[in-house]
Design a protein around this motif. Structure first.
Motif, PDB file in Angstrom:
ATOM      1  N   ASP A 154      60.067  56.740 -15.696  1.00  0.00           N
ATOM      2  CA  ASP A 154      59.025  57.384 -16.686  1.00  0.00           C
ATOM      3  C   ASP A 154      57.602  56.654 -16.409  1.00  0.00           C
ATOM      4  N   TRP A 155      56.981  56.997 -15.486  1.00  0.00           N
ATOM      5  CA  TRP A 155      55.677  56.503 -14.607  1.00  0.00           C
ATOM      6  C   TRP A 155      54.646  56.967 -15.596  1.00  0.00           C
ATOM      7  N   SER A 156      53.690  56.149 -15.915  1.00  0.00           N
ATOM      8  CA  SER A 156      52.352  56.873 -16.538  1.00  0.00           C
ATOM      9  C   SER A 156      51.538  57.419 -15.394  1.00  0.00           C
ATOM     10  N   GLY A 157      50.540  58.017 -15.932  1.00  0.00           N
ATOM     11  CA  GLY A 157      49.849  59.043 -15.186  1.00  0.00           C
ATOM     12  C   GLY A 157      48.799  58.024 -14.244  1.00  0.00           C
ATOM     13  N   ALA A 158      48.482  56.946 -14.596  1.00  0.00           N
ATOM     14  CA  ALA A 158      47.882  55.974 -13.618  1.00  0.00           C
ATOM     15  C   ALA A 158      48.961  55.362 -12.576  1.00  0.00           C
ATOM     16  N   LYS A 159      49.966  55.267 -12.866  1.00  0.00           N
ATOM     17  CA  LYS A 159      50.986  54.869 -11.732  1.00  0.00           C
ATOM     18  C   LYS A 159      51.329  55.865 -10.928  1.00  0.00           C
ATOM     19  N   VAL A 160      51.545  57.240 -11.466  1.00  0.00           N
ATOM     20  CA  VAL A 160      51.893  58.601 -10.430  1.00  0.00           C
ATOM     21  C   VAL A 160      50.538  58.430  -9.462  1.00  0.00           C
ATOM     22  N   ALA A 161      49.253  58.445 -10.116  1.00  0.00           N
ATOM     23  CA  ALA A 161      48.229  58.646  -9.347  1.00  0.00           C
ATOM     24  C   ALA A 161      47.924  57.297  -8.311  1.00  0.00           C
ATOM     25  N   VAL A 162      48.158  56.341  -8.371  1.00  0.00           N
ATOM     26  CA  VAL A 162      47.817  55.123  -7.512  1.00  0.00           C
ATOM     27  C   VAL A 162      49.049  55.303  -6.582  1.00  0.00           C
ATOM     28  N   GLU A 163      50.151  55.660  -6.857  1.00  0.00           N
ATOM     29  CA  GLU A 163      51.370  55.752  -5.873  1.00  0.00           C
ATOM     30  C   GLU A 163      51.138  57.026  -4.867  1.00  0.00           C
ATOM     31  N   ARG A 164      50.581  58.118  -5.313  1.00  0.00           N
ATOM     32  CA  ARG A 164      50.176  59.056  -4.600  1.00  0.00           C
ATOM     33  C   ARG A 164      49.028  58.567  -3.608  1.00  0.00           C
ATOM     34  N   ALA A 165      47.914  57.872  -4.215  1.00  0.00           N
ATOM     35  CA  ALA A 165      46.937  57.459  -3.390  1.00  0.00           C
ATOM     36  C   ALA A 165      47.468  56.324  -2.075  1.00  0.00           C
ATOM     37  N   LEU A 166      48.516  55.846  -2.759  1.00  0.00           N
ATOM     38  CA  LEU A 166      49.278  54.797  -1.674  1.00  0.00           C
ATOM     39  C   LEU A 166      49.734  55.516  -0.484  1.00  0.00           C
ATOM     40  N   MET A 167      50.521  56.568  -0.825  1.00  0.00           N
ATOM     41  CA  MET A 167      51.300  57.405  -0.010  1.00  0.00           C
ATOM     42  C   MET A 167      50.171  58.225   1.082  1.00  0.00           C
ATOM     43  N   TYR A 168      49.163  58.563   0.315  1.00  0.00           N
ATOM     44  CA  TYR A 168      48.162  59.387   1.316  1.00  0.00           C
ATOM     45  C   TYR A 168      47.193  58.348   2.116  1.00  0.00           C
ATOM     46  N   GLY A 169      47.601  57.156   1.768  1.00  0.00           N
ATOM     47  CA  GLY A 169      46.454  56.117   2.550  1.00  0.00           C
ATOM     48  C   GLY A 169      45.145  55.795   2.109  1.00  0.00           C
ATOM     49  N   GLU A 170      44.831  56.319   1.037  1.00  0.00           N
ATOM     50  CA  GLU A 170      43.392  56.045   0.461  1.00  0.00           C
ATOM     51  C   GLU A 170      43.546  54.512  -0.280  1.00  0.00           C
ATOM     52  N   VAL A 171      44.858  54.273  -0.759  1.00  0.00           N
ATOM     53  CA  VAL A 171      44.946  53.040  -1.421  1.00  0.00           C
ATOM     54  C   VAL A 171      46.038  52.140  -0.763  1.00  0.00           C
ATOM     55  N   VAL A 172      46.044  50.839  -0.600  1.00  0.00           N
ATOM     56  CA  VAL A 172      46.876  49.812   0.205  1.00  0.00           C
ATOM     57  C   VAL A 172      47.500  49.121  -0.916  1.00  0.00           C
ATOM     58  N   CYS A 173      48.900  48.664  -0.623  1.00  0.00           N
ATOM     59  CA  CYS A 173      49.538  47.538  -1.459  1.00  0.00           C
ATOM     60  C   CYS A 173      48.986  46.113  -0.683  1.00  0.00           C
ATOM     61  N   VAL A 174      48.222  45.416  -1.172  1.00  0.00           N
ATOM     62  CA  VAL A 174      47.635  44.277  -0.468  1.00  0.00           C
ATOM     63  C   VAL A 174      48.476  42.824  -0.706  1.00  0.00           C
ATOM     64  N   GLU A 175      49.326  42.992  -1.758  1.00  0.00           N
ATOM     65  CA  GLU A 175      50.187  42.011  -2.250  1.00  0.00           C
ATOM     66  C   GLU A 175      51.207  42.254  -3.371  1.00  0.00           C
ATOM     67  N   ARG A 176      52.036  41.264  -3.587  1.00  0.00           N
ATOM     68  CA  ARG A 176      52.771  41.772  -4.718  1.00  0.00           C
ATOM     69  C   ARG A 176      52.552  40.345  -5.543  1.00  0.00           C
ATOM     70  N   ARG A 177      52.285  40.548  -6.739  1.00  0.00           N
ATOM     71  CA  ARG A 177      52.183  39.646  -7.870  1.00  0.00           C
ATOM     72  C   ARG A 177      52.845  39.752  -8.943  1.00  0.00           C
TER      73      ARG A 177
END
Length: 391
Positions: A154-177
């Motif tokens: 049950d993702w929040s709107g922000a989580k859905v958006a940032v994961e979509r941006a990750l898949m599109y390549g506009e956003v990158v996962c730069v580490e795990r914290r």
């Protein structure tokens, strides 16, 4: 399907197995000078997973090849200095940053995807990009919350958006914290010379097929496709131009391709003796593991407990270039607990004991306790060997 060229090289099953071990960095002297970053480049992809027993899988991969490298050293090697990024390859994987351009085909496919499991709320995507631009690298929680309820899906709107941006390549996962993804804008995280989607699909696929062949040493079409989760028909369109060469392998019963460099010199050197993560690229594809090692392996973490055969996180034991058993580990204080051990006969006892003692030392355990051995008559021999190895 493209007709494969006539093979020019015939390999025995044993030669293919040794080529595969060397290609995976598990035969011959480890390249300690290039360290964890060298392992990542050599393998092309290191799979991530949430399960942590001895350590997380992406830590176990370099440990299996280099020995007791510090866990902080592992994390720094992956994430410092924009050396790697996380994206969808075999699964969620850490990938060398220089491969960013070669995943353009996948980013384009995601952008063109018509249906998604999670609905993207109006305005959420732009808000996430705006927040990241203003505040720098953030987790989904810091972006406004990862979940709407406690349910994992049950993702929040922000989580859905940032994961979509990750898949599109506009956003990158730069580490795990704390195992949370840390997101940043690609324009900030990816070196300028790599930040483009200029390569067409064929060039991307040729590169990934070639990389898969180099990392496998030798493999079938299915093996090569599985490495970066390509479609079989995608492999077919480029394999003739990938630089890999057709071979036949004794007992495989299907066409195969090899890295030509792997055929130049016989694979020789010292074999690693180690516990392997079930997500290690040597064994992550079940059919290939059975074909090469005669070893049937299945991760049982998601199998109901009463139906498990070998245990929650059974780790194959590699020794002498063979898979000689498996251990389902746990930790109790400073004791490594072998909850369940499977041995391929008495000859496997010294190797399994060595693998357990070395793994215990790596995770700061001073003792090893054996609970169950599938062949009870071998339990005493294993305990005795452990006592000798522990001194």
């Amino acid at each position: 399907m493209t007709t494969a060229p006539r093979p020019t090289t015939e390999l025995s099953a044993d030669e293919a197995r040794r080529i595969a071990l060397r290609a995976q960095g598990l035969l011959g002297a480890p390249d300690r000078r290039s360290g964890v970053r060298g392992v990542l480049r050599h393998l092309g992809a290191v799979q991530l997973d949430t399960i942590s027993v001895l350590a997380r899988s992406h830590e176990l991969i370099p440990y299996a090849r280099l020995g007791a490298v510090g866990r902080r050293t592992v994390e720094d090697a992956y994430w410092k200095d924009t050396h790697a990024f996380e994206y969808w390859s075999h699964a969620a994987c850490i990938l060398p940053i220089e491969e960013w351009p070669h995943f353009a085909f996948r980013r384009r496919a995601y952008r063109d995807r018509p249906h998604w499991n999670h609905q993207l709320p109006d305005g959420a995507y732009d808000q996430v990009i705006k927040q990241l631009r203003a505040e720098g690298p953030l987790t989904a929680t810091e972006l406004g919350g990862a979940k709407r309820t406690s349910e994992w899906w049950d993702w929040s709107g922000a989580k859905v958006a940032v994961e979509r941006a990750l898949m599109y390549g506009e956003v990158v996962c730069v580490e795990r914290r704390g195992w949370k993804r840390v997101y940043d804008l690609a324009e900030r995280a990816v070196p300028a010379e790599l930040l483009h989607d200029e390569l067409d699909d064929a060039e991307c696929l040729r590169r990934l097929v070639r990389l898969a062949g180099q990392s496998l040493g030798v493999g079938t079409r299915a093996d090569i496709a599985d490495y970066h989760r390509l479609k079989a028909e995608q492999v077919d369109t480029v394999i003739a131009d990938s630089g890999l060469v057709p071979v036949t392998v004794e007992g495989w019963g299907r066409p195969a391709w090899a890295d030509p460099a792997a055929l130049l010199t016989p694979p020789r050197g010292r074999h690693r003796t180690t516990l392997l993560s079930p997500f290690d690229s040597l064994v992550w594809e079940r059919a290939r593991t059975e074909r090469i090692f005669g070893f049937t392996h299945r991760l049982e973490a998601y199998v109901p407990k009463p139906k498990r055969v070998h245990g929650y996180f059974a780790m194959p034991v590699l020794a002498g270039g063979r898979l000689v058993g498996r251990v389902d580990p746990a930790r109790a204080g400073r004791t490594l607990v072998a909850k369940q051990v499977t041995l391929d006969g008495v000859r496997a006892v010294p190797a399994v004991a060595q693998a357990l003692v070395e793994a215990a030392s790596w995770v700061d355990c001073t003792d090893v306790r054996v609970e169950r051995v599938d062949a009870p008559e071998l339990r005493e021999a294993l305990v005795r060997e452990l006592a000798r190895a522990l001194g």
